[in-house]
Write a protein that holds these residues in place. Structure first.
Motif, mmCIF file in Angstrom:
data_model
loop_
_atom_site.group_PDB
_atom_site.id
_atom_site.type_symbol
_atom_site.label_atom_id
_atom_site.label_comp_id
_atom_site.label_asym_id
_atom_site.label_seq_id
_atom_site.Cartn_x
_atom_site.Cartn_y
_atom_site.Cartn_z
ATOM 1 N N ALA A 49 7.268 1.856 3.496
ATOM 2 C CA ALA A 49 7.525 2.660 2.300
ATOM 3 C C ALA A 49 7.792 1.735 1.120
ATOM 4 C CB ALA A 49 8.714 3.593 2.525
ATOM 5 N N ALA A 50 8.625 0.728 1.352
ATOM 6 C CA ALA A 50 8.985 -0.226 0.293
ATOM 7 C C ALA A 50 7.762 -0.976 -0.225
ATOM 8 C CB ALA A 50 10.026 -1.208 0.823
ATOM 9 N N TRP A 51 6.945 -1.465 0.685
ATOM 10 C CA TRP A 51 5.763 -2.222 0.266
ATOM 11 C C TRP A 51 4.716 -1.332 -0.381
ATOM 12 C CZ3 TRP A 51 5.292 -7.109 -0.780
ATOM 13 C CH2 TRP A 51 6.268 -7.980 -0.287
ATOM 14 N N HIS A 52 4.619 -0.080 0.070
ATOM 15 C CA HIS A 52 3.670 0.835 -0.573
ATOM 16 C C HIS A 52 4.033 1.009 -2.050
ATOM 17 C CE1 HIS A 52 1.132 4.253 -1.438
ATOM 18 N NE2 HIS A 52 2.210 4.874 -1.898
ATOM 19 N N ALA A 53 5.272 1.365 -2.328
ATOM 20 C CA ALA A 53 5.690 1.595 -3.712
ATOM 21 C C ALA A 53 5.532 0.331 -4.558
ATOM 22 C CB ALA A 53 7.135 2.093 -3.751
ATOM 23 N N ALA A 54 5.947 -0.800 -4.022
ATOM 24 C CA ALA A 54 5.829 -2.055 -4.771
ATOM 25 C C ALA A 54 4.369 -2.410 -5.036
ATOM 26 C CB ALA A 54 6.527 -3.190 -4.012
ATOM 27 N N ASN A 55 3.510 -2.202 -4.055
ATOM 28 C CA ASN A 55 2.089 -2.512 -4.244
ATOM 29 C C ASN A 55 1.411 -1.549 -5.214
ATOM 30 O OD1 ASN A 55 1.503 -4.912 -2.806
ATOM 31 N ND2 ASN A 55 1.765 -3.807 -0.881
ATOM 32 N N VAL A 56 1.793 -0.283 -5.206
ATOM 33 C CA VAL A 56 1.237 0.649 -6.197
ATOM 34 C C VAL A 56 1.611 0.190 -7.592
ATOM 35 C CG1 VAL A 56 1.414 2.991 -7.139
ATOM 36 C CG2 VAL A 56 1.071 2.676 -4.690
ATOM 37 N N ARG A 57 2.890 -0.110 -7.811
ATOM 38 C CA ARG A 57 3.349 -0.522 -9.139
ATOM 39 C C ARG A 57 2.746 -1.869 -9.562
ATOM 40 N NH1 ARG A 57 3.610 3.850 -10.462
ATOM 41 N NH2 ARG A 57 5.451 5.174 -10.469
ATOM 42 N N ALA A 58 2.385 -2.704 -8.581
ATOM 43 C CA ALA A 58 1.771 -3.995 -8.898
ATOM 44 C C ALA A 58 0.258 -3.885 -9.059
ATOM 45 C CB ALA A 58 2.112 -5.018 -7.811
ATOM 46 N N ASN B 66 -1.901 -3.222 -6.568
ATOM 47 C CA ASN B 66 -2.576 -3.662 -5.334
ATOM 48 C C ASN B 66 -2.932 -2.440 -4.490
ATOM 49 O OD1 ASN B 66 -2.093 -6.309 -6.153
ATOM 50 N ND2 ASN B 66 -0.155 -6.390 -5.070
ATOM 51 N N GLU B 67 -3.968 -1.726 -4.904
ATOM 52 C CA GLU B 67 -4.294 -0.437 -4.287
ATOM 53 C C GLU B 67 -4.668 -0.545 -2.808
ATOM 54 O OE1 GLU B 67 -3.729 2.527 -5.631
ATOM 55 O OE2 GLU B 67 -2.934 1.463 -7.366
ATOM 56 N N ALA B 68 -5.430 -1.560 -2.431
ATOM 57 C CA ALA B 68 -5.840 -1.695 -1.020
ATOM 58 C C ALA B 68 -4.621 -1.920 -0.124
ATOM 59 C CB ALA B 68 -6.837 -2.835 -0.859
ATOM 60 N N ASP B 69 -3.723 -2.800 -0.563
ATOM 61 C CA ASP B 69 -2.498 -3.036 0.212
ATOM 62 C C ASP B 69 -1.638 -1.784 0.251
ATOM 63 O OD1 ASP B 69 -3.236 -5.641 0.711
ATOM 64 O OD2 ASP B 69 -1.956 -6.505 -0.844
ATOM 65 N N ALA B 70 -1.582 -1.069 -0.872
ATOM 66 C CA ALA B 70 -0.776 0.155 -0.945
ATOM 67 C C ALA B 70 -1.303 1.211 0.031
ATOM 68 C CB ALA B 70 -0.767 0.703 -2.367
ATOM 69 N N ARG C 180 -2.962 0.655 2.822
ATOM 70 C CA ARG C 180 -2.619 0.184 4.167
ATOM 71 C C ARG C 180 -1.151 0.461 4.471
ATOM 72 N NH1 ARG C 180 -2.116 -5.450 3.808
ATOM 73 N NH2 ARG C 180 0.041 -4.873 3.435
ATOM 74 N N ASP C 181 -0.281 0.155 3.520
ATOM 75 C CA ASP C 181 1.157 0.381 3.712
ATOM 76 C C ASP C 181 1.466 1.862 3.874
ATOM 77 O OD1 ASP C 181 1.651 -2.368 3.444
ATOM 78 O OD2 ASP C 181 1.854 -2.193 1.271
ATOM 79 N N ARG C 182 0.786 2.711 3.116
ATOM 80 C CA ARG C 182 1.007 4.162 3.218
ATOM 81 C C ARG C 182 0.609 4.656 4.613
ATOM 82 N NH1 ARG C 182 1.418 8.849 -0.213
ATOM 83 N NH2 ARG C 182 1.876 10.502 1.264
ATOM 84 N N GLY C 183 -0.524 4.173 5.108
ATOM 85 C CA GLY C 183 -0.955 4.557 6.451
ATOM 86 C C GLY C 183 0.049 4.145 7.513
ATOM 87 N N ARG C 184 0.562 2.942 7.392
ATOM 88 C CA ARG C 184 1.563 2.461 8.358
ATOM 89 C C ARG C 184 2.879 3.238 8.233
ATOM 90 N NH1 ARG C 184 0.394 -4.009 7.683
ATOM 91 N NH2 ARG C 184 -1.552 -4.016 8.857
ATOM 92 N N PHE C 185 3.258 3.551 7.006
ATOM 93 C CA PHE C 185 4.452 4.358 6.781
ATOM 94 C C PHE C 185 4.320 5.699 7.500
ATOM 95 C CE2 PHE C 185 6.136 7.835 4.097
ATOM 96 C CZ PHE C 185 7.492 7.596 4.232
ATOM 97 N N GLU C 186 3.191 6.363 7.325
ATOM 98 C CA GLU C 186 2.962 7.660 7.967
ATOM 99 C C GLU C 186 2.927 7.520 9.491
ATOM 100 O OE1 GLU C 186 3.179 10.507 6.556
ATOM 101 O OE2 GLU C 186 3.038 9.913 4.452
#
Length: 194
Positions: free
Chosen positions: A124-133, A135-139, A141-147
């Motif tokens: 969750a933390a990395w998704h939000a940080a990557n969206v704001r930065a 980094n859509e591809a990383d975001a 991936r992070d969202r999928g892992r969060f779910e």
């Protein structure tokens, strides 16, 4: 008592929403989005309180969960969105790891359940940080892992049975039955019977 392999659905959902809002609060604060950050902080606190009220975990473990979630949010935000705060980022990462270990060692959850809680907060933390930065591809991936980890936290994936072919026959299910007819003549059972 036996450690829980998964959390009750209500507790798991409240912790998911808590981690999500804490992550967005931290990322929004770093990008000077004060109103969004304030809404996320209020939602995070509301969901955390609701999680506490389920009484699914002890007050001590819930305190460590809270510290772990906020530390993950702070670390990801500092790593991704701040250039000059490497020492604070490392401190937040250390606090995240430390509190995650306390949660695991509490004995209230199985190691697997504690790991899903840990990685749900982290992603969750990395998704939000990557969206704001940006980094859509990383975001993604992070969202999928969060779910994935949030589903596993409440007992895994929902499973079902495909009843296709039981009440209705379709061409792709049994090509032999449809072999003498073109796709346009008999695309399904109803057309085949006519």
């Amino acid at each position: 008592t036996t450690p829980m392999d998964s959390l009750a659905a209500e507790l798991a959902q409240e912790l998911k929403d808590f981690a999500w809002n804490a992550a967005w609060c931290s990322a929004n604060e770093a990008k000077w989005m004060a109103q969004d950050a304030a809404r996320n902080r209020e939602a995070a606190e509301r969901h955390f309180q609701a999680a506490v009220e389920t009484r699914g975990l002890s007050a001590i473990v819930m305190s460590d969960v809270k510290k772990m979630v906020w530390a993950a949010a702070k670390h990801a935000t500092l790593e991704r969105l701040s250039i000059l705060q490497a020492s604070q980022s490392e401190e937040a990462k250390h606090e995240f790891q430390h509190t995650a270990d306390f949660v695991k060692l509490s004995g209230e959850m199985s190691e697997g359940c504690a790991a899903h809680l840990r990685w749900m907060a982290w992603n969750a933390a990395w998704h939000a940080a990557n969206v704001r930065a940006g980094n859509e591809a990383d975001a993604r991936r992070d969202r999928g892992r969060f779910e994935q980890h949030s589903r596993a936290l409440r007992g895994g994936l929902l499973r079902g049975v495909n009843l296709g072919g039981w009440l209705l026959l379709e061409r792709w299910m049994n090509t032999k039955v449809f072999a003498d007819f073109s796709e346009s003549e008999a695309p399904d059972e109803v057309s085949l019977c006519e």
